[in-house]
Design a protein around this motif. Structure first.
Motif, PDB file in Angstrom:
ATOM      1  N   GLU A 229       0.807  -1.225   0.000  1.00  0.00           N
ATOM      2  CA  GLU A 229       0.000   0.000   0.000  1.00  0.00           C
ATOM      3  C   GLU A 229       0.837   1.271   0.000  1.00  0.00           C
ATOM      4  O   GLU A 229       0.378   2.314  -0.445  1.00  0.00           O
ATOM      5  CB  GLU A 229      -0.987   0.026   1.165  1.00  0.00           C
TER       6      GLU A 229
ATOM      7  N   GLU B  75     -21.819   6.244  -0.827  1.00  0.00           N
ATOM      8  CA  GLU B  75     -20.369   6.214  -0.741  1.00  0.00           C
ATOM      9  C   GLU B  75     -19.830   6.719  -2.065  1.00  0.00           C
ATOM     10  O   GLU B  75     -20.266   6.286  -3.126  1.00  0.00           O
ATOM     11  CB  GLU B  75     -19.874   4.779  -0.537  1.00  0.00           C
ATOM     12  N   LEU B  88     -16.325  -6.543  -6.660  1.00  0.00           N
ATOM     13  CA  LEU B  88     -16.112  -7.405  -5.498  1.00  0.00           C
ATOM     14  C   LEU B  88     -17.439  -7.738  -4.832  1.00  0.00           C
ATOM     15  O   LEU B  88     -17.669  -8.863  -4.400  1.00  0.00           O
ATOM     16  CB  LEU B  88     -15.170  -6.723  -4.500  1.00  0.00           C
TER      17      LEU B  88
ATOM     18  N   TYR C 138      -9.848 -14.562  -0.784  1.00  0.00           N
ATOM     19  CA  TYR C 138     -11.063 -13.907  -1.275  1.00  0.00           C
ATOM     20  C   TYR C 138     -12.098 -14.956  -1.666  1.00  0.00           C
ATOM     21  O   TYR C 138     -13.251 -14.901  -1.262  1.00  0.00           O
ATOM     22  CB  TYR C 138     -10.736 -12.994  -2.456  1.00  0.00           C
ATOM     23  N   MET C 141     -13.595 -16.754   1.337  1.00  0.00           N
ATOM     24  CA  MET C 141     -14.578 -15.974   2.081  1.00  0.00           C
ATOM     25  C   MET C 141     -15.880 -15.847   1.296  1.00  0.00           C
ATOM     26  O   MET C 141     -16.959 -15.789   1.870  1.00  0.00           O
ATOM     27  CB  MET C 141     -14.028 -14.589   2.410  1.00  0.00           C
ATOM     28  N   VAL C 142     -15.772 -15.758  -0.021  1.00  0.00           N
ATOM     29  CA  VAL C 142     -16.998 -15.693  -0.821  1.00  0.00           C
ATOM     30  C   VAL C 142     -17.783 -16.981  -0.652  1.00  0.00           C
ATOM     31  O   VAL C 142     -18.992 -16.994  -0.453  1.00  0.00           O
ATOM     32  CB  VAL C 142     -16.674 -15.476  -2.313  1.00  0.00           C
ATOM     33  N   ILE C 147     -17.744 -12.550   3.451  1.00  0.00           N
ATOM     34  CA  ILE C 147     -17.299 -11.250   2.981  1.00  0.00           C
ATOM     35  C   ILE C 147     -17.994 -10.174   3.802  1.00  0.00           C
ATOM     36  O   ILE C 147     -19.176 -10.279   4.108  1.00  0.00           O
ATOM     37  CB  ILE C 147     -17.663 -11.057   1.492  1.00  0.00           C
ATOM     38  N   ASP C 148     -17.241  -9.130   4.124  1.00  0.00           N
ATOM     39  CA  ASP C 148     -17.791  -8.004   4.885  1.00  0.00           C
ATOM     40  C   ASP C 148     -18.341  -8.440   6.237  1.00  0.00           C
ATOM     41  O   ASP C 148     -19.348  -7.907   6.700  1.00  0.00           O
ATOM     42  CB  ASP C 148     -18.876  -7.274   4.082  1.00  0.00           C
ATOM     43  N   PHE C 222      -3.932  -3.327   5.585  1.00  0.00           N
ATOM     44  CA  PHE C 222      -4.695  -2.671   4.527  1.00  0.00           C
ATOM     45  C   PHE C 222      -5.235  -3.632   3.477  1.00  0.00           C
ATOM     46  O   PHE C 222      -6.416  -3.631   3.184  1.00  0.00           O
ATOM     47  CB  PHE C 222      -3.815  -1.609   3.850  1.00  0.00           C
ATOM     48  N   PHE C 223      -4.348  -4.442   2.906  1.00  0.00           N
ATOM     49  CA  PHE C 223      -4.741  -5.211   1.723  1.00  0.00           C
ATOM     50  C   PHE C 223      -5.939  -6.119   1.935  1.00  0.00           C
ATOM     51  O   PHE C 223      -6.931  -6.037   1.215  1.00  0.00           O
ATOM     52  CB  PHE C 223      -3.558  -6.029   1.212  1.00  0.00           C
ATOM     53  N   ILE C 227      -9.964  -5.958   0.293  1.00  0.00           N
ATOM     54  CA  ILE C 227     -10.693  -6.876  -0.586  1.00  0.00           C
ATOM     55  C   ILE C 227     -11.777  -7.666   0.131  1.00  0.00           C
ATOM     56  O   ILE C 227     -12.672  -8.212  -0.509  1.00  0.00           O
ATOM     57  CB  ILE C 227      -9.753  -7.879  -1.305  1.00  0.00           C
ATOM     58  N   THR C 229     -13.718  -6.473   2.806  1.00  0.00           N
ATOM     59  CA  THR C 229     -14.796  -5.717   3.438  1.00  0.00           C
ATOM     60  C   THR C 229     -15.485  -4.836   2.404  1.00  0.00           C
ATOM     61  O   THR C 229     -14.899  -4.492   1.393  1.00  0.00           O
ATOM     62  CB  THR C 229     -14.289  -4.826   4.585  1.00  0.00           C
ATOM     63  N   ARG C 230     -16.711  -4.475   2.687  1.00  0.00           N
ATOM     64  CA  ARG C 230     -17.445  -3.572   1.808  1.00  0.00           C
ATOM     65  C   ARG C 230     -17.786  -2.315   2.548  1.00  0.00           C
ATOM     66  O   ARG C 230     -17.178  -1.293   2.373  1.00  0.00           O
ATOM     67  CB  ARG C 230     -18.733  -4.228   1.276  1.00  0.00           C
ATOM     68  N   SER C 231     -18.821  -2.358   3.368  1.00  0.00           N
ATOM     69  CA  SER C 231     -19.199  -1.137   4.072  1.00  0.00           C
ATOM     70  C   SER C 231     -19.416  -1.368   5.552  1.00  0.00           C
ATOM     71  O   SER C 231     -19.317  -0.452   6.338  1.00  0.00           O
ATOM     72  CB  SER C 231     -20.480  -0.574   3.454  1.00  0.00           C
ATOM     73  N   GLU C 232     -19.723  -2.602   5.943  1.00  0.00           N
ATOM     74  CA  GLU C 232     -20.045  -2.850   7.342  1.00  0.00           C
ATOM     75  C   GLU C 232     -18.824  -2.875   8.234  1.00  0.00           C
ATOM     76  O   GLU C 232     -18.819  -2.364   9.332  1.00  0.00           O
ATOM     77  CB  GLU C 232     -20.746  -4.218   7.465  1.00  0.00           C
ATOM     78  N   PHE C 236     -10.240   1.523   9.644  1.00  0.00           N
ATOM     79  CA  PHE C 236      -9.924   2.910   9.350  1.00  0.00           C
ATOM     80  C   PHE C 236      -8.901   3.058   8.217  1.00  0.00           C
ATOM     81  O   PHE C 236      -8.964   4.007   7.448  1.00  0.00           O
ATOM     82  CB  PHE C 236      -9.482   3.631  10.623  1.00  0.00           C
ATOM     83  N   VAL C 238      -8.600   1.414   5.417  1.00  0.00           N
ATOM     84  CA  VAL C 238      -9.264   1.407   4.118  1.00  0.00           C
ATOM     85  C   VAL C 238     -10.158   2.634   4.002  1.00  0.00           C
ATOM     86  O   VAL C 238     -10.317   3.220   2.936  1.00  0.00           O
ATOM     87  CB  VAL C 238     -10.083   0.114   3.939  1.00  0.00           C
TER      88      VAL C 238
END
Lengths: 293, 441, 288
Positions: A229, B75, B88, C138, C141-142, C147-148, C222-223, C227, C229-232, C236, C238
């Motif tokens: 990053e 958003e 995603l 990824y 988790m899918v 995810i999220d 971060f990384f 990939i 998480t979305r919004s929930e 910080f 991301v």
């Protein structure tokens, strides 16, 4: 007693083993399988198609990949080299001013534990051509403005500088600990023999610090290869692909193009490279005490 | 006391159930009165891209929330991040987003993957009488959002062609004629630079992103050059060399020093701060540049169309819409939202507030307040019909692999602008890479 | 023993001319300015009202304003993302530490065949770049619909930190003398009992330090967060990327958010700085 102990041991290790099996072995197997398929998330209708080693063959014919690897190596060599040299100098200086070491130690901690994301975005602003503080200072000094992030010849250096900034403090602290642990006798003997400071440094200090320098080097190398990053948020690999290191390219293949097959292959290839490198660094140098432990 | 506990609990439970039930009944009684309030209490998650399309939502969403009782959480991200998040989300089928901004160039990708909800049945059966505007929108502007099955998958919010925006005051000061062709632009830039003007003669998009591909590809069409001709890759052609040669020269010699990393946001910022004399970009920008609140050159700009050696107009085809995610759990509420956003009411508020003056709904141009408000920028709005008519979509590579193709092309152009390779080298590499992408399909 | 050596060496220092010391100090101070300046800049930017952030006037003084902090705390989802970071980091540590220290104890006390090889393979999680693990995690988790969710990301963090935890706790446990444990067992404690009552308290400092370091790793990550998480559940780090606003990058607000989010790891790191170097060098250097 011994028997119950053994059972108990296995029981104590069980949770950890489960984690590694479930989250380590299973995804790795999946990754290998996917790397042998053509699987694009943006084309769900096409599903997963077994293509054997096609992805690996693509890797050989992918100049962008090899350019990225070269950049990653270059990044590592320069960042580690500079931070080692600089760190050594600073550690020596810091060693001499024992009385205010505490202050410096506290200061040095901050860059190391600040999130790379924060550091990266901060430098992105500082490097900004129009509004960044560095260019503003240059202007005050009547020097021409400099395009740190937009000039392809310079972008990598700008990124390397950020990494050096963030991690040299660790080298300093490691080497300082090393200096403090050195026995006094060789120094005293040398002084009695009339050796000058340069000779003392080259023939006594440095060789005795070898272990610490190695540790610093190994840790720095591993961390420099993990950088993601720091560069991504600052330049997104740009301009063009001027700052696209291996990690950035893998992320692009997997999460901008969603080519899962190729990305898995790249991931496995990277893991293989890292493991090889790590084996060389860690086992051969024995810095973590794993040599013939 | 303890023995009585179960009884107390049951009573409490019953009371609660009663209250809740009454509350619900009350609500449904309210709802049958107002169809807009049918989804009151829902929360909609809206994924948007930065730009003036998002501005209207930011400024006026309160109206929607009041009228429907639906809470909107939006958003806003830059384009690559927004697309990333949508993909995603769709591939994980999480349904984290209900409404999503759909840039037209990603539509082939989204349509092939089936991530958007077809809207035809909603239009037919669940149209909001006052808010619905889709039947007024010209077919040509709906086309990018239709799937191969003929169904509509998003409602367009904005559409644009390509224009040259220039500083009238500077052109008058240095007595330079208003450019009508791409050659004129280069000549004007050269004259300005020679005369020692203290702004950049030109600013454009030079960064390697797929969004900036629009400038390069649009400019090239004026020369009759395009990236894809059917399945054939036509990058390494004389027309493209001519086009990109001129373009790179324009940006490199007459643009800001860091032109190779400038995307639309920095470009816009520079022009609005009066740091450039010319800008070739989307016809959405004059609205922004003429907005006194954000631009220091609001009353100093002119707009013109450009033609090139190929006899065609330089393009900047762009359109953005709003779609409903296939995995959304609140599709009907989402449908209400996108109707609201594309309604005449909101359009009126947009031009009143000076957010933008170009719309896809032709009814807006007939509104008296619109004519009043745009008197000062009539130079622009009077050209809108011509601008939209100049739009020629044939140059656009409308394929699912757009993202990869655009990046492969644009990063080379960007490198040429930065000076790390010649235009010929750049085009040769781009030709090679795009061919690989097409054959891999 | 070490203290004596350094004490003697200190005498050596007094023979170094003051000028040279001053020169060295100057270099150090210069370097410190270099280290602190970006941080200083970050903090001052966070206190600048939006227009001042863009002023091209050189280093001008500005009227400090809490506007940015107000915006990020009340008009933004930063508080939520900070909460997410907290939950993710705390739970990761609470789960990884017990699992890791139990395994670490076993490695410390009981001879095993090929334990270094086993360990070395696990160390890959510390050495390899997260992106290499991106696709497998990824897709995993899918598949499990994680995810999220906190669970999904925490599982990944546990995996990435476990080897480190085992390795570090092993080192700390090895420093606890066996005799003390054996004494406890002679007194009637079971193996686990002595572990709990004797070993852990004696290794307390190290365990806390390991926990803090894992907390910091998770907090700063971060990384995977980007990939998975979305919004929930967005933490910080991301969330910082959402400040690339509509017309311009909201540098002032970004700075305020950055400062707020960095206070936590910096504070914790300062509190356990005794073990920081040791932790960051995987135990190879017992810095103080």
């Amino acid at each position: 007693m011994a028997a119950t102990n053994k059972k108990l041991l296995l029981l104590l290790m069980l949770p950890a083993a489960l984690v590694f099996l479930g989250l380590g072995v299973y995804p790795t197997v999946e990754a290998i399988l996917i790397s042998l398929s053509k699987y694009e998330l943006t084309n769900p209708a096409a599903g997963r198609l077994f293509v054997g080693l096609a992805n690996y063959k693509s890797m050989l014919a992918d100049p962008r990949l090899w350019a990225a690897i070269v950049r990653a190596m270059w990044f590592m060599v320069v960042s580690v080299g500079v931070s080692l040299a600089l760190g050594l100098l600073l550690a020596l200086l810091l060693y001499r001013v024992r009385w205010c070491q505490g202050f410096f130690r506290i200061v040095f901690i901050v860059p190391m534990v600040t999130a790379p994301a924060v550091v990266s975005l901060n430098f992105k602003f500082m490097y900004n051509y129009d509004f960044g503080i560095i260019n503003r200072i240059l202007e005050v000094l009547h020097l021409p403005r400099f395009d740190f992030l937009g000039n392809p010849a310079v972008t990598m250096w700008s990124a390397i500088f950020v990494d050096i900034w963030q991690w040299t403090p660790l080298v300093v602290l490691v080497l300082l600990a090393g200096l403090e642990s050195l026995p006094k006798e060789p120094f005293e003997a040398a002084l009695i023999d009339g050796a000058n400071p340069r000779q003392i440094f080259l023939h006594i200090t440095l060789p005795m610090l070898k272990k610490f320098v190695l540790v610093a080097a190994v840790i720095r190398m591993m961390d420099a290869l993990k950088v993601y990053e720091t560069i991504q948020l600052m330049t997104a690999g740009g301009p063009g692909t001027a700052s696209e290191t291996l990690n950035l390219y893998i992320a692009r293949v997997g999460f901008t193009w969603f080519d899962m097959g190729y990305c898995s292959a790249l991931g496995i290839f990277t893991l293989y490279l890292i493991t090889l490198l790590a084996w060389l660094l860690v086992r051969r140098t024995g810095v973590f005490g794993t040599k013939g432990d | 006391m303890l023995r009585k506990l179960p009884a107390i609990l049951i009573t409490l439970l019953a009371l609660t159930a009663l209250l809740v039930g009454c509350g619900e009944k009350g609500k449904t009684q309210e709802n049958s009165a107002d169809p807009r309030k049918a989804f009151a209490g829902t929360t909609l998650k809206v994924l948007l891209k930065t730009g003036y399309e998002a501005e209207a939502i930011k400024q006026f969403v309160g109206d929607f929330e009041q009228a429907t009782g639906i809470k909107v959480e939006y958003e806003i991200y830059d384009e690559p991040t927004m697309r990333n998040k949508f993909i995603l989300d769709s591939t994980s089928q999480t349904g984290a987003y209900d409404v999503v901004a759909t840039q037209f160039w990603y539509m082939p990708e989204y349509l092939r993957a089936g991530w958007l909800e077809p809207l035809d049945s909603y239009i037919a059966e669940k149209s909001d009488a006052a808010w619905s505007s889709v039947r007024h929108i010209p077919q040509g502007l709906l086309a990018p959002y239709k799937g191969s099955d003929g169904k509509l998958y998003a409602l367009p919010v904005s559409a644009s062609g390509g224009v040259l925006i220039y500083r009238k005051d500077i052109f008058e000061q240095y007595k330079i004629p208003v450019p009508q062709t791409t050659e004129d632009v280069l000549a004007a830039a050269k004259s300005l630079k020679a005369a020692g003007v203290n702004v950049y003669p030109f600013v454009g998009r030079g960064d390697p992103s797929s969004a900036s591909f629009g400038t390069s590809a649009g400019w090239a069409w004026a020369y009759g050059a395009k990236v894809l001709d059917g399945e054939r890759v036509t990058i390494n052609t004389p027309e493209m060399k001519h086009a990109m040669g001129d373009f790179v020269q324009l940006l490199r010699q007459y643009g800001p020093p860091n032109q190779a990393v400038i995307g639309w946001d920095v470009m816009s910022e520079l022009f609005r701060q009066g740091k450039a004399a010319m800008n070739f970009d989307m016809s959405g920008f004059p609205s922004v540049y003429a907005n006194k609140e954000v631009s220091s050159v609001a009353d100093k700009i002119g707009v013109t169309l450009l033609k090139g050696p190929g006899g065609k107009y330089a393009q900047w085809m762009y359109s953005e819409g709003l779609g409903i995610s296939r995995y959304s759990k609140n599709k009907e509420a989402a449908w209400l939202f996108i109707q609201w956003r594309t309604s005449l009411d909101v359009a009126k508020k947009e031009f009143e507030a000076g957010v933008r003056y170009d719309f896809v709904d032709p009814r807006v141009y007939e509104v008296p307040e619109y004519k009043e408000k745009t008197k000062s920028i009539e130079f622009f709005t009077s050209q809108l019909p011509e601008i939209l008519a100049s739009v020629d979509a044939t140059y656009w590579p409308a394929i699912p692999e757009f993202e990869q193709v655009a990046q492969a092309f644009q990063k080379e152009i960007s490198a040429a602008i930065a000076g790390s390779k010649t235009v010929d080298q750049a085009l040769a590499i781009a030709q090679n890479e795009v061919e690989k992408i097409i054959t891999k399909k | 023993m070490q203290k004596a050596a350094t004490g003697r060496l200190r005498k050596k220092n007094r023979t170094v001319p003051l000028a040279k010391q001053a020169g060295g100090l100057l270099v150090l101070l210069f370097y410190t300015v270099l280290v602190l300046f970006p941080l200083f800049w970050l903090v001052t930017t966070s206190f600048k009202p939006p227009l001042e952030v863009f002023s091209t006037s050189p280093l001008g003084f500005f009227r400090p304003s809490l506007e940015n902090y107000a915006t990020v705390l009340f008009d933004d989802t930063l508080p939520r993302s900070l909460l997410n970071s907290t939950i993710l980091s705390v739970v990761t540590v609470l789960i990884t530490l017990p699992i890791g220290s139990l395994a670490g104890y076993v490695f410390a006390r009981f001879p095993m065949r090929r334990k270094d090889d086993l360990f070395f393979m696990a160390l890959t999680t510390r050495m390899a770049p997260p992106v290499a693990f991106g696709v497998p995690f990824y897709l995993l988790m899918v598949k499990f619909r994680l995810i999220d969710t906190y669970t999904g990301l925490i599982l990944v963090y546990i995996f990435m930190n476990l080897a480190f935890c085992i390795w570090m706790t092993r080192g700390f446990f090895e420093e606890v003398p066996r005799e003390v444990e054996e004494a406890a067992m002679v007194d009637g404690c079971s193996l686990l009992g002595s572990f709990w009552r004797v070993t852990i308290p004696l290794a307390k400092g190290g365990l806390i330090a390991t926990a803090v370091l894992m907390f910091i790793f998770a907090w700063n990550e971060f990384f995977f967060a980007s990939i998975l998480t979305r919004s929930e559940v967005t933490p910080f780090t991301v969330h910082l990327t959402s400040f690339f606003g509509s017309r311009r990058i909201l540098w002032g607000e970004l700075a305020a958010a950055s400062v707020l989010g960095s206070l936590v790891p910096i504070t914790f790191a300062l509190l356990c700085r005794r073990y920081l170097v040791r932790g960051l060098t995987l135990g190879a250097v017992k810095g103080e």
